[in-house]
Design a protein around this motif. Structure first.
Motif, mmCIF file in Angstrom:
data_model
loop_
_atom_site.group_PDB
_atom_site.id
_atom_site.type_symbol
_atom_site.label_atom_id
_atom_site.label_comp_id
_atom_site.label_asym_id
_atom_site.label_seq_id
_atom_site.Cartn_x
_atom_site.Cartn_y
_atom_site.Cartn_z
ATOM 1 N N PHE A 146 -9.395 -15.929 -11.652
ATOM 2 C CA PHE A 146 -10.795 -15.567 -11.664
ATOM 3 C C PHE A 146 -11.062 -14.987 -10.349
ATOM 4 N N PHE A 147 -10.676 -16.107 -9.240
ATOM 5 C CA PHE A 147 -10.858 -15.394 -8.015
ATOM 6 C C PHE A 147 -9.444 -14.834 -7.477
ATOM 7 N N LYS A 148 -9.799 -14.091 -6.574
ATOM 8 C CA LYS A 148 -8.638 -13.404 -5.947
ATOM 9 C C LYS A 148 -7.776 -14.174 -5.125
ATOM 10 N N THR A 149 -6.621 -14.079 -5.305
ATOM 11 C CA THR A 149 -5.456 -14.760 -4.471
ATOM 12 C C THR A 149 -4.850 -13.735 -3.406
ATOM 13 N N THR A 150 -4.332 -14.196 -2.520
ATOM 14 C CA THR A 150 -3.692 -13.529 -1.331
ATOM 15 C C THR A 150 -2.028 -13.724 -1.285
ATOM 16 N N TYR A 151 -1.364 -12.488 -1.322
ATOM 17 C CA TYR A 151 -0.064 -12.351 -1.334
ATOM 18 C C TYR A 151 0.250 -11.943 0.110
ATOM 19 N N ARG A 152 1.103 -12.699 0.810
ATOM 20 C CA ARG A 152 1.661 -12.433 2.041
ATOM 21 C C ARG A 152 2.999 -11.990 2.239
ATOM 22 N N MET A 153 3.323 -10.629 2.630
ATOM 23 C CA MET A 153 4.706 -10.317 2.879
ATOM 24 C C MET A 153 5.432 -11.083 3.932
ATOM 25 N N GLN A 154 6.692 -11.432 3.539
ATOM 26 C CA GLN A 154 7.523 -12.215 4.285
ATOM 27 C C GLN A 154 8.417 -11.621 5.387
ATOM 28 N N LEU A 155 8.469 -10.309 5.380
ATOM 29 C CA LEU A 155 9.172 -9.692 6.325
ATOM 30 C C LEU A 155 8.186 -8.416 7.188
ATOM 31 N N SER A 156 8.579 -8.431 8.315
ATOM 32 C CA SER A 156 7.711 -7.486 9.163
ATOM 33 C C SER A 156 8.245 -5.760 8.947
ATOM 34 N N THR A 157 7.046 -5.054 9.305
ATOM 35 C CA THR A 157 7.589 -3.696 9.027
ATOM 36 C C THR A 157 7.411 -2.948 10.395
ATOM 37 N N SER A 158 7.422 -3.813 11.399
ATOM 38 C CA SER A 158 7.289 -3.263 13.024
ATOM 39 C C SER A 158 8.483 -2.609 13.394
ATOM 40 N N ASP A 159 9.579 -2.588 12.570
ATOM 41 C CA ASP A 159 10.965 -1.938 13.022
ATOM 42 C C ASP A 159 10.793 -0.421 12.537
ATOM 43 N N THR A 160 9.814 0.041 11.877
ATOM 44 C CA THR A 160 9.740 1.331 11.422
ATOM 45 C C THR A 160 8.022 1.761 11.558
ATOM 46 N N ASP A 161 7.965 3.192 11.663
ATOM 47 C CA ASP A 161 6.672 3.706 11.640
ATOM 48 C C ASP A 161 6.402 4.501 10.378
ATOM 49 N N ASN A 162 7.257 4.271 9.429
ATOM 50 C CA ASN A 162 7.245 4.859 8.180
ATOM 51 C C ASN A 162 7.538 4.046 6.886
ATOM 52 N N PHE A 163 6.696 3.600 6.242
ATOM 53 C CA PHE A 163 6.902 2.988 4.972
ATOM 54 C C PHE A 163 6.138 3.031 3.909
ATOM 55 N N SER A 164 6.489 2.819 2.799
ATOM 56 C CA SER A 164 5.727 2.887 1.743
ATOM 57 C C SER A 164 5.393 1.569 0.737
ATOM 58 N N ILE A 165 4.428 1.402 0.289
ATOM 59 C CA ILE A 165 4.226 0.111 -0.573
ATOM 60 C C ILE A 165 3.920 0.450 -1.965
ATOM 61 N N ILE A 166 4.904 0.133 -2.899
ATOM 62 C CA ILE A 166 4.949 0.543 -4.177
ATOM 63 C C ILE A 166 4.386 -0.729 -5.265
ATOM 64 N N LEU A 167 3.356 -0.626 -5.920
ATOM 65 C CA LEU A 167 2.824 -1.289 -6.924
ATOM 66 C C LEU A 167 2.716 -0.693 -8.399
ATOM 67 N N ASN A 168 2.962 -1.293 -9.336
ATOM 68 C CA ASN A 168 2.471 -0.828 -10.659
ATOM 69 C C ASN A 168 1.911 -2.016 -11.573
ATOM 70 N N ASN A 169 1.549 -1.406 -12.651
ATOM 71 C CA ASN A 169 0.577 -2.301 -13.390
ATOM 72 C C ASN A 169 1.140 -2.319 -14.975
ATOM 73 N N PRO A 170 1.874 -3.530 -15.413
ATOM 74 C CA PRO A 170 2.341 -3.539 -16.686
ATOM 75 C C PRO A 170 1.536 -3.967 -17.708
ATOM 76 N N SER A 171 0.026 -4.203 -17.451
ATOM 77 C CA SER A 171 -0.841 -4.754 -18.391
ATOM 78 C C SER A 171 -1.804 -3.336 -18.812
ATOM 79 N N SER A 172 -2.459 -3.655 -20.148
ATOM 80 C CA SER A 172 -3.456 -2.947 -20.695
ATOM 81 C C SER A 172 -4.874 -2.824 -19.829
ATOM 82 N N ASN A 173 -5.163 -3.592 -18.767
ATOM 83 C CA ASN A 173 -6.123 -3.669 -18.025
ATOM 84 C C ASN A 173 -6.068 -3.127 -16.736
ATOM 85 N N ASP A 174 -7.054 -2.552 -15.755
ATOM 86 C CA ASP A 174 -6.948 -2.282 -14.668
ATOM 87 C C ASP A 174 -6.861 -3.420 -13.656
ATOM 88 N N ILE A 175 -6.056 -3.351 -12.636
ATOM 89 C CA ILE A 175 -5.756 -4.244 -11.518
ATOM 90 C C ILE A 175 -6.608 -3.638 -10.390
#
Length: 240
Positions: A146-175
């Motif tokens: 019901f309440f929002k949870t927080t996911y914290r990435m466990q690795l840094s991206t400081s070694d590059t200036d160019n990265f992508s975050i990829i998320l998908n939704n396998p459910s029938s409702n919006d996320i």
């Protein structure tokens, strides 16, 4: 997982990318031969391929012989220039001791990615994302709160200036998700809201922002993304 039937097959919602000079493949193996080697049977596999905006554009049906492993390439002409996500569901007739041990068929195998016909970079499955029932209806297994949870990435991206975050939704409702990105001193750099519709795939690019740390807030119990980091001559893809 929360599958409704012990005989239902479970799959991650895997990312695929055939845009520009990108290639994708998936290593498919007869799961029955691994978990029930004493039973000599085929494994009937259905692959449901969705494009980035959640449309089912292709279904592949493959029969694997006992102990067979196949490399499934996404270089079909109708997938060229596109990206999205796919499910891999296994079906076989004999379940041996799986049911009595309360075990299910689940695919969280390896996807391979490469650029400009270079070396393949592999990443293992991320979630027990969804199951398929007898009527071929796909339904989500991801836990929500019901309440929002927080996911914290466990690795840094400081070694590059160019990265992508990829998320998908396998459910029938919006996320609904919120990206919160910080610099090396944990100072807030970017806060971005995103709505991911059913079966859709979102690739969010970040360039030259001096980002080192990422948080994702959502109503999913574990909204763990796929990260693609770009370097001068190669890239790395992983979840963490």
């Amino acid at each position: 997982n929360n599958s409704k039937n012990i005989k239902e097959s479970i799959s991650d919602f895997f990312f695929w990318d055939q845009t520009d000079d990108n290639d994708t493949k998936f290593i498919l193996t007869n799961i029955c031969s691994h978990v029930l080697p004493e039973i000599n049977q085929n494994d009937d596999v259905s692959i449901f391929i969705f494009n980035f905006d959640g449309k089912l554009i292709k279904e592949k049906n493959i029969r694997l012989s006992p102990f067979e492993t196949a490399h499934i390439y996404f270089n079909d002409p109708d997938l060229k220039g596109k990206f999205g996500s796919f499910f891999v569901f296994h079906k076989f007739k004999e379940f041996g001791q799986l049911i009595s041990n309360n075990c299910q068929i689940a695919e969280r195998g390896y996807s391979g990615f490469r650029q400009d016909k270079g070396l393949w970079n592999f990443v293992h499955g991320n979630h027990y994302a969804a199951a398929i029932n007898k009527r071929n209806k796909i339904y989500s297994l991801l836990s929500k709160t019901f309440f929002k949870t927080t996911y914290r990435m466990q690795l840094s991206t400081s070694d590059t200036d160019n990265f992508s975050i990829i998320l998908n939704n396998p459910s029938s409702n919006d996320i609904n998700v919120i990206f919160i990105l910080y610099g090396e001193k944990k100072n807030l750099k970017i806060s971005k809201k995103l709505k991911i519709k059913s079966f859709c795939t979102e690739v969010t690019d970040f360039k030259n922002k001096n980002i080192s740390y990422l948080e994702i807030k959502s109503n999913l119990m574990m909204c763990r993304p796929l990260i693609k980091k770009y370097y001068k001559k190669y890239f790395d893809v992983f979840h963490c």
